[in-house]
Design an enzyme around this catalytic site. Structure first.
Site, PDB file in Angstrom:
ATOM      1  N   GLY A 133       0.904  -1.252  -0.133  1.00 26.53           N
ATOM      2  CA  GLY A 133      -0.129  -0.035  -0.176  1.00 26.53           C
ATOM      3  C   GLY A 133       0.753   1.242   0.389  1.00 26.53           C
TER       4      GLY A 133
ATOM      5  N   GLY B 152      -0.759   4.802  -0.579  1.00 23.22           N
ATOM      6  CA  GLY B 152      -1.890   5.129  -0.046  1.00 23.22           C
ATOM      7  C   GLY B 152      -1.706   5.818   1.359  1.00 23.22           C
TER       8      GLY B 152
ATOM      9  N   TYR C  65     -16.929  -5.561   6.490  1.00 25.11           N
ATOM     10  CA  TYR C  65     -15.345  -5.061   6.669  1.00 25.11           C
ATOM     11  C   TYR C  65     -14.915  -5.506   7.995  1.00 25.11           C
ATOM     12  CZ  TYR C  65     -11.668  -1.834   6.836  1.00 25.11           C
ATOM     13  OH  TYR C  65     -10.478  -1.221   6.879  1.00 25.11           O
TER      14      TYR C  65
ATOM     15  N   ASN D 188      -9.676   6.345  13.847  1.00 28.35           N
ATOM     16  CA  ASN D 188      -9.824   7.271  12.350  1.00 28.35           C
ATOM     17  C   ASN D 188      -8.575   7.882  11.856  1.00 28.35           C
ATOM     18  OD1 ASN D 188     -12.635   6.555  13.763  1.00 28.35           O
ATOM     19  ND2 ASN D 188     -13.161   7.664  11.676  1.00 28.35           N
TER      20      ASN D 188
ATOM     21  N   LYS E  92     -15.625  18.485   1.144  1.00 31.21           N
ATOM     22  CA  LYS E  92     -16.921  19.113   1.085  1.00 31.21           C
ATOM     23  C   LYS E  92     -16.735  20.355   1.232  1.00 31.21           C
ATOM     24  CE  LYS E  92     -20.110  15.383   2.216  1.00 31.21           C
ATOM     25  NZ  LYS E  92     -20.946  15.025   3.209  1.00 31.21           N
TER      26      LYS E  92
ATOM     27  N   ARG F  13     -15.638  10.391  17.882  1.00 32.00           N
ATOM     28  CA  ARG F  13     -14.595   9.526  17.283  1.00 32.00           C
ATOM     29  C   ARG F  13     -13.237   9.863  17.945  1.00 32.00           C
ATOM     30  NH1 ARG F  13     -18.442   6.958  16.304  1.00 32.00           N
ATOM     31  NH2 ARG F  13     -19.169   6.104  14.237  1.00 32.00           N
TER      32      ARG F  13
END
Length: 314
Positions: free
Chosen positions: A10, A13, A140, A170, A192, A213
């Protein structure tokens, strides 16, 4: 002393690219003890066993850090249950089994807080299997639980040691997937608010903002991963999350200030909040690294927003 080869999947990423930026840390990678091999898609789809075999055969790693995964936020998990389960189970199963067959000394496999049952007062490493995962994450979450099951099974049958599933909170930071519909919460919000600011429109946010979170800046996570490699004995599993919870509304308010957004924030209550809270215990993490200091969340959020603006639309 021979350098230890580290295979890191990865590579392009969020987590792999942070590990690639290792020179910002005081890590042993800098003093020629390690020789890292960052692998993106050079070997093809890692859900195909022949590709995984070829990668191990050519690199012959001593250590493996497996970050590659099929991931998404609430939207992605709900829209791609079958795809996420199938791809993650195959990829992780092949990676772990080939590590065993190639006598890899240490392996770190990325898991997720989605593995935990809903409603636990505090997430702890030992309570991972104490109930079903949250409904929107069930495929998942179960796929990521299988990492832990496979490592335990291999320890029982083959006697492998020092294979660890890292369970991050997160994660956010540069090189994230800023997909509005299927991305994780912070990168989606950044995308956004950027568009809302550019187009002079409302900033629409899923849910009512009450969900809580823990967030971890990807650079902090990379730092911890390199520290883990220095341990003589890896834990079976390790929660790596931020030191406190924030509501989504708090993060939105912080982002509004960082972006200097003057428009209206609209809460779309027709969309899910996700789990109400996921507080986690960092007792094991601090017992391993008592001196570790996390990056201030607002500083990290500002860096992430600036990176997105500088690299948009690519």
């Amino acid at each position: 002393m021979n350098m230890k080869k580290i295979l890191i999947t990865g590579a392009n990423g969020l987590c792999g690219s942070a590990l690639r930026r290792y020179d910002i840390y005081n890590t042993p990678v800098n003093d020629n003890r390690y020789s890292p091999y960052f692998v993106g898609r050079e070997y093809g789809d890692l859900t195909i066993l022949d590709n995984v075999k070829k990668m191990y055969d050519e690199i012959q790693p001593n250590y493996v850090i497996h970050t590659a995964a099929e991931v998404g936020g609430i939207g992605g998990n709900e829209a791609h249950h079958g795809e996420f389960f199938y791809n993650n189970v195959l990829m992780n199963a092949y990676m772990i089994d080939q590590a065993r067959q190639n006598n890899v000394e240490k392996m770190i496999v990325f898991s997720s807080v989605c593995v935990f049952p809903d409603g636990q007062p505090k997430l702890k490493e030992e309570t991972m299997h104490d109930g079903p995962v949250f409904s929107s994450n069930f495929a998942y979450g179960h796929a990521k639980r299988m990492v832990d099951i496979q490592i335990q099974a291999y320890e029982k049958q083959y006697g492998i040691k020092n294979y660890c599933s890292v369970i991050p909170g997160n994660i956010f930071g540069p090189q994230d997937s800023y997909n509005i519909e299927f991305g994780h919460v912070i990168p989606s919000l950044i995308h956004k608010i950027y568009l809302a600011k550019q187009n002079h429109t409302d900033f629409s946010v899923w849910g009512n903002g009450s969900a809580k979170r823990e967030f971890i800046y990807v650079n902090d996570l990379a730092n911890i991963i390199y520290r883990l490699l220095e341990l003589d004995e890896l834990p079976l599993r390790l929660i790596v999350s931020g030191p406190q919870q924030y509501t989504i509304k708090q993060m939105v308010d912080n982002l509004v200030k960082i972006a200097n957004f003057k428009g209206r924030v609209v809460w779309d209550k027709s969309k899910p909040n996700g789990q109400h809270a996921r507080p986690s215990s960092l007792d094991l993490l601090y017992s391993l690294f008592p001196d570790f200091t996390f990056t201030n969340v607002n500083e990290a959020l500002s860096h992430s927003y600036d990176w997105f603006v500088e690299n948009y639309p690519n």
